[in-house]
Write a protein that holds these residues in place. Structure first.
Motif, PDB file in Angstrom:
ATOM      1  N   ASN A  23       0.828  -1.067  -0.352  1.00 32.55           N
ATOM      2  CA  ASN A  23       0.222   0.013   0.001  1.00 32.55           C
ATOM      3  C   ASN A  23       1.154   1.317   0.304  1.00 32.55           C
ATOM      4  OD1 ASN A  23      -2.567  -1.295   0.119  1.00 32.55           O
ATOM      5  ND2 ASN A  23      -2.837  -1.590   1.883  1.00 32.55           N
ATOM      6  N   LEU A  24       1.931   1.555   0.400  1.00 32.71           N
ATOM      7  CA  LEU A  24       3.051   2.693   0.595  1.00 32.71           C
ATOM      8  C   LEU A  24       3.258   2.745  -0.568  1.00 32.71           C
ATOM      9  CD1 LEU A  24       3.791   4.450   2.791  1.00 32.71           C
ATOM     10  CD2 LEU A  24       5.859   3.101   2.999  1.00 32.71           C
ATOM     11  N   VAL A  25       4.474   1.698  -1.483  1.00 32.08           N
ATOM     12  CA  VAL A  25       4.356   1.679  -2.985  1.00 32.08           C
ATOM     13  C   VAL A  25       3.663   2.394  -3.489  1.00 32.08           C
ATOM     14  CG1 VAL A  25       6.171   1.206  -4.526  1.00 32.08           C
ATOM     15  CG2 VAL A  25       6.455   0.376  -1.417  1.00 32.08           C
ATOM     16  N   GLY A  26       2.449   2.032  -3.021  1.00 28.52           N
ATOM     17  CA  GLY A  26       0.707   1.855  -4.758  1.00 28.52           C
ATOM     18  C   GLY A  26       0.509   3.333  -4.094  1.00 28.52           C
ATOM     19  N   LEU A  27       0.402   3.460  -2.862  1.00 26.31           N
ATOM     20  CA  LEU A  27      -0.029   4.731  -3.036  1.00 26.31           C
ATOM     21  C   LEU A  27       1.132   6.244  -3.000  1.00 26.31           C
ATOM     22  CD1 LEU A  27      -2.043   4.552   0.624  1.00 26.31           C
ATOM     23  CD2 LEU A  27      -3.411   4.798  -2.225  1.00 26.31           C
ATOM     24  N   GLY A  28       2.289   5.643  -2.686  1.00 25.33           N
ATOM     25  CA  GLY A  28       3.069   7.084  -3.044  1.00 25.33           C
ATOM     26  C   GLY A  28       3.761   6.868  -4.136  1.00 25.33           C
ATOM     27  N   THR A  29       3.969   6.042  -5.386  1.00 22.46           N
ATOM     28  CA  THR A  29       3.826   6.043  -6.525  1.00 22.46           C
ATOM     29  C   THR A  29       2.568   6.582  -7.561  1.00 22.46           C
ATOM     30  OG1 THR A  29       4.506   3.902  -6.507  1.00 22.46           O
ATOM     31  CG2 THR A  29       4.042   5.087  -8.912  1.00 22.46           C
ATOM     32  N   GLY A  30       1.529   6.273  -6.678  1.00 20.09           N
ATOM     33  CA  GLY A  30      -0.271   7.290  -7.537  1.00 20.09           C
ATOM     34  C   GLY A  30       0.180   9.132  -6.744  1.00 20.09           C
ATOM     35  N   ILE A  31      -0.011   8.818  -5.262  1.00 19.38           N
ATOM     36  CA  ILE A  31       0.643  10.685  -5.074  1.00 19.38           C
ATOM     37  C   ILE A  31       2.229  11.598  -5.769  1.00 19.38           C
ATOM     38  CG2 ILE A  31       1.210  11.981  -2.989  1.00 19.38           C
ATOM     39  CD1 ILE A  31      -0.486   9.948  -1.428  1.00 19.38           C
ATOM     40  N   ALA A  32       3.141  10.539  -5.870  1.00 26.26           N
ATOM     41  CA  ALA A  32       4.282  11.082  -6.376  1.00 26.26           C
ATOM     42  C   ALA A  32       4.359  11.857  -7.787  1.00 26.26           C
ATOM     43  CB  ALA A  32       5.487  10.238  -6.592  1.00 26.26           C
ATOM     44  N   ALA A  33       3.195  10.419  -9.015  1.00 24.98           N
ATOM     45  CA  ALA A  33       2.960  10.972 -10.061  1.00 24.98           C
ATOM     46  C   ALA A  33       1.978  11.954 -10.347  1.00 24.98           C
ATOM     47  CB  ALA A  33       1.876   9.687 -10.719  1.00 24.98           C
ATOM     48  N   SER A  34       0.993  12.234  -9.002  1.00 20.62           N
ATOM     49  CA  SER A  34      -0.457  13.599  -8.793  1.00 20.62           C
ATOM     50  C   SER A  34       0.815  14.796  -8.212  1.00 20.62           C
ATOM     51  CB  SER A  34      -1.244  12.911  -7.740  1.00 20.62           C
ATOM     52  OG  SER A  34      -2.075  12.096  -8.274  1.00 20.62           O
ATOM     53  N   ILE A  35       1.228  15.128  -8.202  1.00 19.11           N
ATOM     54  CA  ILE A  35       2.138  15.928  -7.902  1.00 19.11           C
ATOM     55  C   ILE A  35       3.478  16.307  -8.916  1.00 19.11           C
ATOM     56  CG2 ILE A  35       3.389  16.729  -5.880  1.00 19.11           C
ATOM     57  CD1 ILE A  35       3.212  15.163  -4.275  1.00 19.11           C
ATOM     58  N   PHE A  36       3.335  15.362  -9.482  1.00 16.78           N
ATOM     59  CA  PHE A  36       4.542  16.305 -10.801  1.00 16.78           C
ATOM     60  C   PHE A  36       3.214  16.168 -11.369  1.00 16.78           C
ATOM     61  CE2 PHE A  36       7.957  12.545 -10.202  1.00 16.78           C
ATOM     62  CZ  PHE A  36       9.632  13.680 -10.459  1.00 16.78           C
ATOM     63  N   ILE A  37       2.465  16.006 -11.903  1.00 12.45           N
ATOM     64  CA  ILE A  37       1.146  16.307 -12.839  1.00 12.45           C
ATOM     65  C   ILE A  37       0.814  17.786 -11.519  1.00 12.45           C
ATOM     66  CG2 ILE A  37      -0.988  16.488 -13.764  1.00 12.45           C
ATOM     67  CD1 ILE A  37      -0.188  13.219 -13.665  1.00 12.45           C
ATOM     68  N   LEU A  38       0.945  18.572 -10.920  1.00 13.37           N
ATOM     69  CA  LEU A  38       0.480  19.124 -10.020  1.00 13.37           C
ATOM     70  C   LEU A  38       1.824  20.440 -10.486  1.00 13.37           C
ATOM     71  CD1 LEU A  38      -1.551  21.184  -8.150  1.00 13.37           C
ATOM     72  CD2 LEU A  38      -0.082  20.132  -6.253  1.00 13.37           C
ATOM     73  N   LEU A  39       2.833  19.927 -10.356  1.00 13.84           N
ATOM     74  CA  LEU A  39       3.648  20.890 -10.741  1.00 13.84           C
ATOM     75  C   LEU A  39       4.221  21.575 -11.904  1.00 13.84           C
ATOM     76  CD1 LEU A  39       6.749  19.436  -9.130  1.00 13.84           C
ATOM     77  CD2 LEU A  39       5.754  21.403  -8.377  1.00 13.84           C
ATOM     78  N   TRP A  40       3.670  20.615 -13.220  1.00 13.68           N
ATOM     79  CA  TRP A  40       3.922  20.741 -14.575  1.00 13.68           C
ATOM     80  C   TRP A  40       1.806  21.621 -14.506  1.00 13.68           C
ATOM     81  CZ3 TRP A  40       0.510  19.345 -18.793  1.00 13.68           C
ATOM     82  CH2 TRP A  40       0.474  20.333 -19.850  1.00 13.68           C
ATOM     83  N   ILE A  41       0.798  21.369 -14.212  1.00 14.23           N
ATOM     84  CA  ILE A  41      -0.165  22.264 -14.571  1.00 14.23           C
ATOM     85  C   ILE A  41       0.272  23.801 -13.528  1.00 14.23           C
ATOM     86  CG2 ILE A  41      -2.838  22.501 -13.647  1.00 14.23           C
ATOM     87  CD1 ILE A  41      -3.077  18.870 -14.112  1.00 14.23           C
ATOM     88  N   SER A  42       0.876  23.505 -12.629  1.00 14.54           N
ATOM     89  CA  SER A  42       0.486  25.018 -11.660  1.00 14.54           C
ATOM     90  C   SER A  42       0.995  26.083 -12.819  1.00 14.54           C
ATOM     91  CB  SER A  42       0.979  24.886 -10.186  1.00 14.54           C
ATOM     92  OG  SER A  42       1.527  25.252  -9.978  1.00 14.54           O
ATOM     93  N   ASP A  43       2.759  25.113 -13.170  1.00 10.39           N
ATOM     94  CA  ASP A  43       2.760  26.657 -13.969  1.00 10.39           C
ATOM     95  C   ASP A  43       2.659  27.140 -15.705  1.00 10.39           C
ATOM     96  OD1 ASP A  43       5.918  27.403 -14.600  1.00 10.39           O
ATOM     97  OD2 ASP A  43       5.697  26.026 -16.112  1.00 10.39           O
ATOM     98  N   GLU A  44       1.548  25.891 -15.533  1.00 12.52           N
ATOM     99  CA  GLU A  44       1.230  25.610 -17.195  1.00 12.52           C
ATOM    100  C   GLU A  44       0.408  27.498 -16.485  1.00 12.52           C
ATOM    101  OE1 GLU A  44       1.492  25.804 -20.484  1.00 12.52           O
ATOM    102  OE2 GLU A  44       3.946  24.398 -19.867  1.00 12.52           O
ATOM    103  N   LEU A  45      -0.174  27.672 -15.826  1.00 15.79           N
ATOM    104  CA  LEU A  45      -1.590  28.363 -15.119  1.00 15.79           C
ATOM    105  C   LEU A  45      -1.037  29.441 -15.022  1.00 15.79           C
ATOM    106  CD1 LEU A  45      -4.294  25.398 -13.179  1.00 15.79           C
ATOM    107  CD2 LEU A  45      -4.541  26.162 -15.914  1.00 15.79           C
ATOM    108  N   SER A  46      -0.491  29.039 -14.720  1.00 17.25           N
ATOM    109  CA  SER A  46       0.480  30.895 -13.682  1.00 17.25           C
ATOM    110  C   SER A  46       1.196  31.545 -15.140  1.00 17.25           C
ATOM    111  CB  SER A  46       2.180  30.454 -13.061  1.00 17.25           C
ATOM    112  OG  SER A  46       3.040  30.178 -13.645  1.00 17.25           O
ATOM    113  N   PHE A  47       1.133  31.389 -16.212  1.00 13.75           N
ATOM    114  CA  PHE A  47       1.289  32.062 -17.519  1.00 13.75           C
ATOM    115  C   PHE A  47       0.350  33.201 -17.691  1.00 13.75           C
ATOM    116  CE2 PHE A  47       5.098  28.962 -18.049  1.00 13.75           C
ATOM    117  CZ  PHE A  47       5.520  29.566 -19.371  1.00 13.75           C
ATOM    118  N   ASP A  48       1.482  34.209 -17.711  1.00 13.16           N
ATOM    119  CA  ASP A  48       0.666  36.040 -17.419  1.00 13.16           C
ATOM    120  C   ASP A  48      -0.160  35.953 -16.890  1.00 13.16           C
ATOM    121  OD1 ASP A  48       2.157  36.617 -20.181  1.00 13.16           O
ATOM    122  OD2 ASP A  48       0.451  35.073 -21.804  1.00 13.16           O
ATOM    123  N   ASN A  49      -0.010  35.273 -15.829  1.00 17.79           N
ATOM    124  CA  ASN A  49      -1.502  36.204 -14.680  1.00 17.79           C
ATOM    125  C   ASN A  49      -0.601  36.922 -13.561  1.00 17.79           C
ATOM    126  OD1 ASN A  49      -4.044  34.376 -15.315  1.00 17.79           O
ATOM    127  ND2 ASN A  49      -3.016  32.712 -14.312  1.00 17.79           N
TER     128      ASN A  49
END
Length: 784
Positions: A23-49
């Motif tokens: 569970n730790l590895v599965g949840l950790g991997t899923g959370i890591a993927a989500s945070i990576f995507i959150l970082l990418w999305i947050s950067d894209e949404l920050s443009f020109d704001n």
């Protein structure tokens, strides 16, 4: 209560170490993927704001009505439009014209600096927020011969000296004075520039920009406070001043241009925002798959916790307190998984930045990022724990304490449904990634109609315009160079369009658009573009003659035999068609091949092309070419790229999305495999006595392995049947966005089926084989 919950949770997690680790590895991997995507999305949404008045800043875009009813939308506006906007639209407080980003050689004494910047009106700095940190007292660019520079450029050129009042020399010999220094342009700005020159200087050099039918500049406006978008008043501004124009201006929020830049029939239909939606969906799916693993393992192990629930209920624990306990346990596990995820992100972030071309950092002090991580963690714990908590809280304490472990719901049916959903999701993700990579491969291997191998591209500058005839002569003497040419634009997506082409028989009402490409006589042979009729340019004698492609003569209603010699007129004046080329791709593969007109030019444009000879020493040839350029053009750095690199940049966005999709797909598949492994471990434990009895009665190892394997094989098969049609439909919709695309081959389905079965075999096979090889005496003795 919290202390009690924590003690019970830690004791339970420690008691089931293998399942906790899964569970730790599965949840950790899923959370890591989500945070990576959150970082990418947050950067894209920050443009020109970051612009202080951003909610009132609009770009002026143009809708151009085509003869066939199509409407094209672009951001190139006539320079004379600005004054009409200010005079006729009272809702507009300020309007500023600015150029597309351009490189200019700035000289300070004997030193030269090739820098990227823009030309803009003085009001540019009143509309957007690029704060001026030092000034000579005037508004930026109010003087015609002024220049505003960034702090970075000021430090590079003047080091520790005060730059204000210092002079810089432009390539045409004009001196401009540094009037202002502004803060460095943020990374999340769609405009990137290190200097700003007065727009009037650009107009002096390009008076054609004042024509209503031209489009050499961009325009932005700032609305009055409280004013609504006055688009209804803009639509006729150009038509009122230009009878031949079929263009209508409109305002579009400046901060939306990066994410919503795709238009159909004059309406915004999305753009990069669709990628954000896509990856937000992928993040949710991966997280959901990780939560499904937790739910399945928790419900599968429910019978082992039945006595705990029975005892706690018998001493007065309420259903609500039991649910709270189990949700607390899942949130605790999600929190531990988040710590594991953050360690994983820190290790993989350099690789992620390399793939995406970004410079993201894990700034835990950022309220947005920290809030996102806390939110993802809590959501994961809640999603993972609610159903198991509800299921466990329903056990009948009297029956459980009498030894009836089936007194509660086992959730077997729901577990199977969730496994099927997991694998259906995996099928969709794998299928999508394969189709995306197949399309990228199709693009990279597509015959574009010209040869892009071994071709150097060198950007034009003022020095090259003066010296290129001599440079070309010396280049042609090198054994490592086979062809040299001039070409006006990026050949992969020719940007210039015009409806100005005139020929006999053309209706006055027809507004037919042709792409326009300026080139000399060397361009066709340098890129190996075949002529199918007539001849090539032979020099300045053809300065008012034209070449066209096959699509162009089809649009003109001409056949191949009559096209050559047809009298036409365009920007180079009256002339005739002297040759017809075979069609080649002159736009992104999302669009079809466009009708194209070649106009003769030796220097109006941007690029020089050099084809290197095959079987020659590449490095030696490059050194010889650099020596020639430095001899004739010493003020400018020698910079070049290969045409294949230009092509790769054209489709970099697809390549990034493809790599990210594949990476997250691999994570999703690993999570699915991890879940199967955990369930197979539990299944083998639960059926230990059955396996022992079957072995005693003569069942072979193969029979036992197949028995344990088939239950999961059915679930994987159901996932394939459910996921395949969904995947096919989504892939077909994706490919339909390209005028030229790969197909959906049946071999992809076979490959995915093989991958799923292999994953199942690896995940389940080990536990099945281990159980089948175990000593039946031990299992029969220890069971009960």
């Amino acid at each position: 209560m919290i202390r009690s919950f924590l003690r019970i949770s830690l004791r339970n997690l420690g008691r089931h170490k293998i399942h906790t680790l899964i569970n730790l590895v599965g949840l950790g991997t899923g959370i890591a993927a989500s945070i990576f995507i959150l970082l990418w999305i947050s950067d894209e949404l920050s443009f020109d704001n970051f612009h202080e008045k951003g909610d009132r800043v609009y770009s002026v875009l143009i809708n151009n009505q085509q003869n066939d009813g199509r409407i094209e939308t672009y951001g190139a506006t006539p320079a004379v439009l600005r004054d009409k906007l200010l005079d006729d639209i009272p809702e507009i407080a300020h309007a500023a014209r600015y150029s597309f980003e351009t490189e200019v050689l700035l000289k300070e004494g004997k030193d030269s600096y090739q820098e990227k910047g823009i030309y803009a009106d003085p009001t540019f700095f009143e509309i957007v927020s690029f704060p001026v940190v030092s000034s000579n007292g005037n508004n930026p660019l109010n003087e015609k011969y002024a220049i505003a520079i960034s702090q970075n450029l000021a430090n590079r050129i003047f080091q520790q000296e005060n730059p204000l009042g210092k002079s810089l020399t432009l390539p045409n010999g004009l001196e401009v004075m540094v009037s202002d220094v502004y803060e460095n342009v943020p990374r999340n700005s769609s405009l990137q520039f290190d200097f700003v020159l007065p727009f009037d200087l650009l107009l002096d050099e390009n008076p054609w920009m004042q024509n209503w039918q031209s489009g050499g500049s961009q325009t932005m406006v700032l609305l009055q406070e409280g004013s609504k978008n006055p688009n209804s008043k803009l639509s006729t501004l150009i038509a009122e001043n230009c009878e031949a124009c079929t263009t209508e201006p409109f305002l579009f929020p400046f901060h939306k241009q990066r994410l919503y830049r795709e238009f159909e029939q004059g309406k915004s239909v999305g753009g990069k925002i669709q990628q954000i939606y896509l990856f937000a969906g992928v993040a949710f799916l991966i997280l959901a798959m990780a939560c499904i693993n937790f739910m399945n393992l928790a419900t599968a192990k429910s019978s082992s916790r039945s006595k705990e629930v029975g005892v706690r209920k018998s001493i007065g624990a309420s259903k609500q307190s039991l649910i709270s306990q189990f949700i607390f346990e899942s949130v605790l596990l999600a929190s531990l998984a988040s710590v594991f995820a953050l360690i994983l992100i820190q290790l993989l972030l350099p690789f992620f930045n390399e793939v995406t071309g970004k410079n993201l950092e894990l700034e835990l002090g950022s309220p947005v990022l920290l809030g996102g991580i806390v939110g993802i963690t809590f959501l994961t714990g809640l999603m993972s724990g609610f159903y198991p908590a509800w299921l466990l809280s329903r056990f009948n304490p009297a029956k459980v304490l009498k030894g009836d472990s089936s007194a509660g719901l086992t959730g077997a049916g729901i577990r199977k449904a969730l496994v099927v959903a997991q694998f259906a999701t995996s099928v969709v993700l794998i299928f999508g990634s394969l189709i995306l990579f197949q399309q990228i491969k199709f693009i990279s291997e597509r015959n574009l109609g010209f040869d892009r191998d071994n071709v150097m591209v060198i950007d034009q500058n003022e020095g090259l315009i003066k010296s290129f005839p001599a440079i070309k002569n010396e280049l042609q003497q090198l054994t490592g160079v086979s062809q040299v040419a001039f070409g006006g634009n990026n050949i992969f997506t020719v940007p210039i369009r015009s409806s100005d082409l005139v020929w006999a028989g053309k209706s006055d009402q027809e507004q037919l658009n042709f792409k326009v490409f300026r080139s000399d006589e060397g361009f066709l042979p340098t890129l190996s573009i075949p002529l199918i009729a007539g001849r090539n340019f032979i020099g300045k004698v053809d300065s008012s003659n034209y070449l066209v492609n096959r699509k162009a003569i089809e649009l003109m209603g001409l056949n191949l035999e009559e096209a050559v010699g047809t009298k036409i007129e365009m920007w180079n004046g009256p002339g005739e068609i002297i040759g017809v080329t075979e069609d080649f791709h002159n736009d992104n593969l999302k669009f079809g091949i466009q009708p194209l007109v070649f106009m003769y030019s030796e220097n109006v444009g941007n690029h020089y092309f050099i084809r290197l000879s095959e079987n020659q020493a590449m490095q030696s040839t490059l050194e010889q070419i650099e020596t020639i350029f430095q001899e004739y053009n010493p003020d400018y750095p020698f910079e070049f790229s290969f045409l294949n690199e230009v092509f790769d940049r054209e489709y970099r966005q697809e390549q990034v999305i493809g790599k990210l999709s594949m990476a997250f797909t691999v994570l999703a598949v690993l999570i699915s495999g991890l879940g199967l492994f955990g369930l197979s471990l539990f299944s083998a434990e639960q059926r230990a006595k059955e396996i022992g009895v079957r072995k005693v009665l003569g069942a072979s190892v193969v029979d036992l392995v197949l028995m344990l394997f088939q239950d999961f094989g059915y679930l994987v098969g159901a996932g394939l049947l459910l996921g395949t049609p969904i995947a096919w439909w989504l892939a077909d919709r994706f490919l339909s966005n390209y005028a030229f695309h790969s197909g959906i081959h049946w071999s992809i389905f076979i490959l995915i089926t093989g991958l799923m079965l292999l994953l199942t075999l690896i995940s389940v096979g080990f536990q099945s084989l281990r159980a089948a090889l175990s000593n039946p005496v031990e299992s029969l003795h220890t069971d009960g």
